[in-house]
Design an enzyme around this catalytic site. Structure first.
Site, mmCIF file in Angstrom:
data_model
loop_
_atom_site.group_PDB
_atom_site.id
_atom_site.type_symbol
_atom_site.label_atom_id
_atom_site.label_comp_id
_atom_site.label_asym_id
_atom_site.label_seq_id
_atom_site.Cartn_x
_atom_site.Cartn_y
_atom_site.Cartn_z
ATOM 1 N N ARG A 21 0.804 -1.223 0.000
ATOM 2 C CA ARG A 21 0.000 0.000 0.000
ATOM 3 C C ARG A 21 0.843 1.283 0.000
ATOM 4 O O ARG A 21 0.333 2.358 -0.237
ATOM 5 C CB ARG A 21 -0.973 -0.021 1.200
ATOM 6 C CG ARG A 21 -2.121 -0.991 1.000
ATOM 7 C CD ARG A 21 -2.875 -1.263 2.294
ATOM 8 N NE ARG A 21 -2.142 -2.191 3.177
ATOM 9 C CZ ARG A 21 -2.558 -2.565 4.386
ATOM 10 N NH1 ARG A 21 -3.684 -2.068 4.879
ATOM 11 N NH2 ARG A 21 -1.853 -3.405 5.101
ATOM 12 N N ASN A 400 37.157 28.542 -9.360
ATOM 13 C CA ASN A 400 37.934 27.422 -8.792
ATOM 14 C C ASN A 400 38.083 26.261 -9.755
ATOM 15 O O ASN A 400 38.833 25.346 -9.500
ATOM 16 C CB ASN A 400 37.278 26.931 -7.498
ATOM 17 C CG ASN A 400 35.867 26.439 -7.724
ATOM 18 O OD1 ASN A 400 35.167 26.885 -8.629
ATOM 19 N ND2 ASN A 400 35.443 25.503 -6.891
ATOM 20 N N ALA A 437 37.755 46.910 -8.669
ATOM 21 C CA ALA A 437 36.487 46.339 -9.114
ATOM 22 C C ALA A 437 36.611 45.855 -10.552
ATOM 23 O O ALA A 437 37.280 46.487 -11.370
ATOM 24 C CB ALA A 437 35.380 47.380 -9.002
#
Ligand code: UD1
Ligand code: CA
Length: 489
Positions: A21, A400, A437
Site C-alpha cells: 500500500r 575554482n 572592481a
C-alpha cells in the site's frame, strides 16, 4: 558484591512484508520520518528493554533492509523469511533460527517494523504488565488499545468474564466483532516455551490464507494458559503505518511530539506546525526557530541563535547568537555572532568564523571564512580560505574550476576584494591587499598591493549620434550636449 541484572528478552521485529500500500520501490520499514527510518524508530524504542538478542525478520527488499540494519544497529540479527506467509510464519522462522543459533531467552517480545511512534515507556509498561501476576508471568501479554475508528486492525474479543479470548482480523470479523473498539497493536510479550509449541499448531484457515500470529492467542486461551491484554494509554503511539497517508499522519504526530519537547526545554518555536526537527538535532535554550525551518541530521544550534524563516540546515553546527535567514546549508559550521542570508546557500565544508557574514545570493562550498570577514552580496566562494576582517565585494567569483580540476584560492587578512573580481585559482592575495572592481586576478597579489587587471576605459565621443541616429538615446544625448556642451569631452 554485584548483582547481575536479569537477562533481557529477545526482541523480534517483523519487517518482511512488502508494504504494497506504500506503492514504493523502497521497503516500507525504510521510509523515514524525523530523520530516522520506521524500523530505526522501533529499534530505538526496543533498546530500552535491553534486549539480549534483537532479531529482525526481513523479506521484501531484504538487501536494502539488511544494509540499513548494518548501518544503524549492527548488533541486530537479520533473519530471512523467503515467502511472506503471514505474521505467525514470520515469527516461526525467527524462532527456528534462534534455536539453531542457540539464542535462547525466556521471554520474547514481538514488534512490527511499521510503528514509528512507539516509545520506550509503553514497552516498559507492557513488560511490567506481563510480569505482574500472583502466579508469575503470563504465557502471553498482548498490547491493545481502544480506537474511535478500529477499522483495518485485528479486534480483541473478550470472553463473558472479560478475559481475553481471541483476536479476529478485520477481514475475518463479523459485524458484531467489527464493532469492537479494542484493537491488537501487533505487539506482544510471550514466554518462549508455550509460544514455540503454539506456532506449530496455527492454521491458514482465514481470509488471506496466511499463518496469523494472532491465532496463537486463541490457542493459548483454549489451552487455559494465562493470556492478558495490556492496554496502551496513547493510541497514536501504537499506530501502524500501511500507506503514505498514514506515514504523513505519523510524521505530523512525531513533529508535534519533538517540537513539544523542545518548547518545554526552552527553545522558542513560533510556528510548530511548519517547523520540522529530526531526532538527532541538538538545541540550546533560547534558540529561536522561525516558520518554515527544517533541521535535519545531527544539527546543533547554540543559545541565542535565530534560525529561519524558510531555512533548512542539514548536519550543521551553529554558534551562539548567529542569525540565519532563508538559508539552505549542509555540513556547514557557522561560528558565533554570524549573519547568514537571506537566500544563502552553504554547501559542505563551509566554515564561518565568529562574526562572519554570508549575505544575499551567496554560495559557499569547501571554504573557510575568517572571523569578522564578510561576503555580503551575490558571490560564489569555492575552495577558498578568506582571512579575518576581509571584505569580498559584491558579485565576486572564486573561479575554482578550470574545466578539469578544482584549485584553491587564499585571501589574507583585512583584504578588500573589489566588486565583480574574478579570482582565478590557484591564486593568493596577501594581507591588507586590494583588488580593483571588475578585475580578473590570475596572478598572486603581494600584501598591501592594489591589483588592477582590466582593460583601460576609452570613450568614443559622438558614437551614438553617428551610429544610432534617430533613437531616443541619440535624442537625449543631443539634449545633454546642448545643455552642458563638452561635458563628456
Ligand atoms: C497485524 C495483525 C493485526 C493488528 C495489526 C496492527 C496479524 C495477523 N494481524 O495486521 O491483528 O491489528 O498488525 O498493526 O498479525 N510481516 C512479516 N512477514 C509476513 C507478514 C507480515 O514480516 O509474512 C510483517 C510486516 O512487514 C509488518 C508486520 O509483520 O511489519 C505486520 O504485518 P501487516 O501485514 O502489516 O499486518 P496487519 O494486516 O497490519
Ligand atoms: Ca500493519
Amino acid at each position: 558484591m554485584t548483582t547481575r541484572a536479569a537477562a533481557g528478552p529477545a526482541v523480534v521485529i517483523l519487517a518482511a512484508g512488502e508494504g504494497t500500500r506504500m506503492r514504493s520501490r523502497t521497503p516500507k520499514v525504510l521510509h523515514a520520518i524525523a530523520g530516522r527510518s520506521m524500523l530505526g524508530h522501533v529499534i530505538e524504542a526496543a533498546s530500552a528493554l535491553e534486549p539480549e538478542h534483537l532479531i529482525v525478520v526481513v523479506g521484501h527488499g531484504r538487501e536494502q533492509v539488511v544494509e540499513h540494519l548494518a548501518e544503524i544497529a549492527p548488533w541486530a540479527i537479520p533473519v530471512v523469511q523467503n515467502e511472506q506467509r503471514g505474521t505467525g510464519h514470520a515469527l516461526r522462522v525467527a524462532l527456528e533460527t534462534m534455536t539453531e543459533r542457540n539464542l535462547v531467552t525466556s521471554e520474547i517480545v514481538v514488534l512490527s517494523g511499521d510503528t514509528p511512534l512507539l516509545t520506550d515507556a509503553t514497552l516498559v509498561g507492557l513488560m511490567a504488565d506481563h510480569a505482574a501476576s500472583r502466579s508469575g508471568a503470563a504465557a502471553a501479554t498482548v498490547l491493545t488499545v481502544r480506537l474511535s475508528d478500529p477499522s483495518g486492525y485485528g479486534r480483541v474479543i473478550r470472553a463473558a468474564d472479560g478475559t481475553l479470548a481471541r483476536i479476529v482480523e478485520d477481514r475475518d470479523a463479523t459485524a458484531d466483532e467489527a464493532a469492537v473498539d479494542e484493537i491488537n497493536t501487533g505487539m506482544y510479550v510471550f514466554q518462549a516455551e508455550p509460544l514455540r509449541s503454539m506456532l506449530g499448531r496455527i492454521s491458514t484457515n482465514n481470509a488471506q490464507g496466511e499463518e496469523y500470529l494472532t491465532e496463537v492467542v486463541a490457542l493459548m486461551c483454549q489451552d487455559g494458559l494465562d493470556v492478558r491484554a495490556s492496554q496502551a494509554a496513547n493510541a497514536d503511539e501504537v499506530m501502524g503505518v500501511n500507506d503514505r497517508a498514514q506515514l504523513a499522519q505519523a510524521a505530523a504526530l512525531l513533529r508535534d511530539r519533538i517540537n513539544g519537547d523542545w518548547l518545554r526545554a526552552g527553545v522558542w518555536i513560533l510556528d510548530p506546525t511548519s517547523t520540522w526537527i529530526d531526532v538527532d538535532v541538538d538545541l540550546a535554550p533560547d534558540v529561536t526557530l522561525l516558520p518554515g525551518t527544517h533541521l535535519r541530521g545531527p544539527t546543533s544550534i547554540a543559545t541565542g541563535a535565530k534560525v529561519g524563516p524558510g531555512t533548512t540546515l542539514i548536519s550543521c553546527e551553529v554558534g551562539e547568537r548567529s542569525e540565519l535567514i532563508h538559508t539552505w546549508a549542509e555540513l556547514a559550521v557557522v561560528g558565533s555572532d554570524c549573519s547568514v542570508g537571506p537566500f544563502t546557500y552553504l554547501r559542505p565544508g563551509t566554515q564561518l568564523g565568529d562574526g562572519a557574514k554570508a549575505g544575499a545570493y551567496v554560495e559557499i562550498k569547501n571554504s573557510t571564512v575568517g572571523a569578522d570577514a564578510k561576503v555580503p552580496h551575490l558571490s560564489y566562494v569555492g575552495d577558498a580560505e578568506i582571512g579575518e576582517g576581509t571584505n569580498i565585494g559584491a558579485a565576486t567569483v572564486f573561479v575554482n574550476y578550470d574545466g578539469v580540476a578544482k584549485h584553491r584560492t587564499v585571501i589574507g587578512r583585512h583584504v578588500r576584494i573589489g566588486s565583480d573580481t574574478m579570482l582565478v585559482a590557484p591564486v593568493e592575495v596577501g594581507d591588507g591587499a586590494y583588488t580593483a572592481a571588475g578585475s580578473v586576478i590570475t596572478e598572486d597579489v603581494p600584501p598591501g598591493a592594489m591589483a588592477v587587471a582590466r582593460g583601460k576605459q576609452r570613450n568614443v565621443l559622438g558614437w551614438v549620434a553617428r551610429r544610432r541616429a534617430g533613437t531616443t538615446s541619440a535624442q537625449v544625448a543631443e539634449e545633454a550636449e546642448r545643455n552642458a556642451p563638452g561635458r563628456d569631452a
